[in-house]
Design an enzyme around this catalytic site. Structure first.
Site, PDB file in Angstrom:
ATOM      1  N   ARG A 231       0.847  -1.179   0.000  1.00 23.36           N
ATOM      2  CA  ARG A 231       0.000   0.000   0.000  1.00 23.36           C
ATOM      3  C   ARG A 231       0.892   1.240   0.000  1.00 23.36           C
ATOM      4  O   ARG A 231       1.945   1.261   0.652  1.00 23.36           O
ATOM      5  CB  ARG A 231      -0.915   0.010   1.235  1.00 23.36           C
ATOM      6  CG  ARG A 231      -2.139  -0.876   1.116  1.00 23.36           C
ATOM      7  CD  ARG A 231      -3.119  -0.296   0.110  1.00 23.36           C
ATOM      8  NE  ARG A 231      -4.352  -1.041  -0.007  1.00 23.36           N
ATOM      9  CZ  ARG A 231      -4.592  -1.967  -0.929  1.00 23.36           C
ATOM     10  NH1 ARG A 231      -3.641  -2.290  -1.781  1.00 23.36           N
ATOM     11  NH2 ARG A 231      -5.761  -2.558  -1.008  1.00 23.36           N
ATOM     12  N   GLU A 260      -3.098   8.341  -5.589  1.00 25.89           N
ATOM     13  CA  GLU A 260      -3.222   7.700  -6.893  1.00 25.89           C
ATOM     14  C   GLU A 260      -4.370   8.326  -7.664  1.00 25.89           C
ATOM     15  O   GLU A 260      -5.445   8.537  -7.091  1.00 25.89           O
ATOM     16  CB  GLU A 260      -3.457   6.195  -6.717  1.00 25.89           C
ATOM     17  CG  GLU A 260      -2.290   5.479  -6.059  1.00 25.89           C
ATOM     18  CD  GLU A 260      -2.476   3.963  -5.975  1.00 25.89           C
ATOM     19  OE1 GLU A 260      -3.519   3.459  -6.466  1.00 25.89           O
ATOM     20  OE2 GLU A 260      -1.595   3.283  -5.432  1.00 25.89           O
ATOM     21  N   HIS A 279      -0.302   0.853 -10.174  1.00 28.07           N
ATOM     22  CA  HIS A 279      -1.093  -0.070  -9.347  1.00 28.07           C
ATOM     23  C   HIS A 279      -1.614  -1.235 -10.190  1.00 28.07           C
ATOM     24  O   HIS A 279      -2.820  -1.510 -10.241  1.00 28.07           O
ATOM     25  CB  HIS A 279      -2.251   0.659  -8.673  1.00 28.07           C
ATOM     26  CG  HIS A 279      -2.732  -0.018  -7.421  1.00 28.07           C
ATOM     27  ND1 HIS A 279      -3.209   0.675  -6.338  1.00 28.07           N
ATOM     28  CD2 HIS A 279      -2.802  -1.333  -7.072  1.00 28.07           C
ATOM     29  CE1 HIS A 279      -3.559  -0.164  -5.384  1.00 28.07           C
ATOM     30  NE2 HIS A 279      -3.316  -1.393  -5.812  1.00 28.07           N
TER      31      HIS A 279
END
Length: 323
Positions: A231, A260, A279
């Site tokens: 994370r 993000e 991601h």
């Protein structure tokens, strides 16, 4: 436990695949973030297919009947807000879907660093023949921080490539089948100095938030590479940027970030010793189908009153196990 009559699916424009049997057994309400509160009223269960959404806490006041929440990811931090944590709602995740894909990603970036592939591509575009020597990965030391299923898959693959792998988890132990030795993550700075590669894959909890800060990066050897597939909030981004700029560490491969998408002005984009990916380390061809299958099986179990798969301990923030 009676049958579910109404299921709300938070999915935006992209609906989950494999929902035919689910739709035959329940009233299914597909919704985006704007309509979530309305869709939650009277619903028995919530499927958070849009696992990057942060809309659930703000709409939760309308969840007057929800007894089960499933999220289409391994991480549950977007839905582990106080009201859910303190409720009787069962929380399940999609643990197991991404393990091997993320392990392959980690091996890939290790090889990219060691074999200097990024520089080779740059030279190829310039039509330049510049001979260099590369590093071996066999015999290099790796510390995997996070010893759940994804961390274990990483450890197995890196060991198969000849690397020496140990872990850092909630409790120290020896004789682990995948890591051999597991150090306590609370003592992380003591165990960082010997690692050539540090892989962050721990779940995001109050104890792991900001785990990789200036102190942690200062403890690493200058030749170490840092890889984050856990994370973004595990890392204090400003401290990482400073460590990279001052060559306190040799490089970083980052698939997750505190913010993000990563803002265009963030210096991580243009650093020569940094690999940035959006991601996607666990997103392989067919992964959405697998997520749909995991939910459909849990939904079948829910209807049948059978034990659910991947039940999260809401106090710990992950599915209990050897982490």
């Amino acid at each position: 436990m009676g049958p579910v009559t109404t299921l709300t699916v938070l999915c935006g424009d992209l609906k989950p695949p494999g929902m035919r049997d689910v739709e035959a057994a329940a009233e299914v309400r597909y919704t985006g973030e704007a309509g979530l509160a309305e869709a939650l009223r009277g619903a028995d269960a919530l499927f958070v297919y849009d696992f990057l959404s942060t809309a659930v806490p703000g709409a939760w006041h309308a969840a007057d009947r929800v007894r089960w929440l499933h999220i289409a990811s391994a991480g549950v931090d977007p839905v582990l807000f106080p009201a859910l944590r303190e409720s009787d709602v069962v929380l399940t995740n999609s643990r197991g879907v991404f393990d091997d894909a993320i392990a392959e990603y980690v091996l890939g970036v290790v090889l990219t660093f060691a074999k200097d592939f990024a520089r080779s591509l740059d030279l190829q575009r310039e039509s330049r023949w510049q001979h260099r020597e590369s590093e071996r990965i066999a015999g290099k030391d790796v510390l995997v921080v996070g010893t759940g299923p994804i961390g274990r898959a990483i450890a197995r693959l890196l060991r198969a490539a000849g690397m020496r792998v140990t872990g850092a988890g909630r409790r120290a132990r020896t004789g682990d089948p995948d890591f051999g030795t597991v150090h306590a993550s609370g003592e992380l700075p003591r165990h960082l100095p010997w690692a050539d590669y540090v892989v962050a894959v721990a779940p995001l909890t109050e104890k792991t938030k900001g785990l990789f800060d200036a102190r942690a990066f200062a403890a690493m050897k200058p030749s170490a590479r840092f890889i984050n597939v856990g994370r973004g909030e595990l890392v204090v981004t400003a401290d990482l940027i400073t460590a990279l700029k001052t060559e306190r560490i040799a490089g970083a491969a980052l698939d997750v970030f505190e913010t993000e998408p990563l803002p265009p002005e963030n210096p991580l984009w243009t650093m020569e010793n940094v690999l940035v990916s959006p991601h996607m380390s666990g997103d392989y061809l067919g992964w959405r189908d697998t997520l749909g299958e995991v939910f459909a099986e849990n939904f079948r179990r829910w209807l049948a009153g059978e034990p659910l798969l991947n039940v999260v301990d809401k106090k710990l923030g992950y599915v209990p196990g050897a982490v």
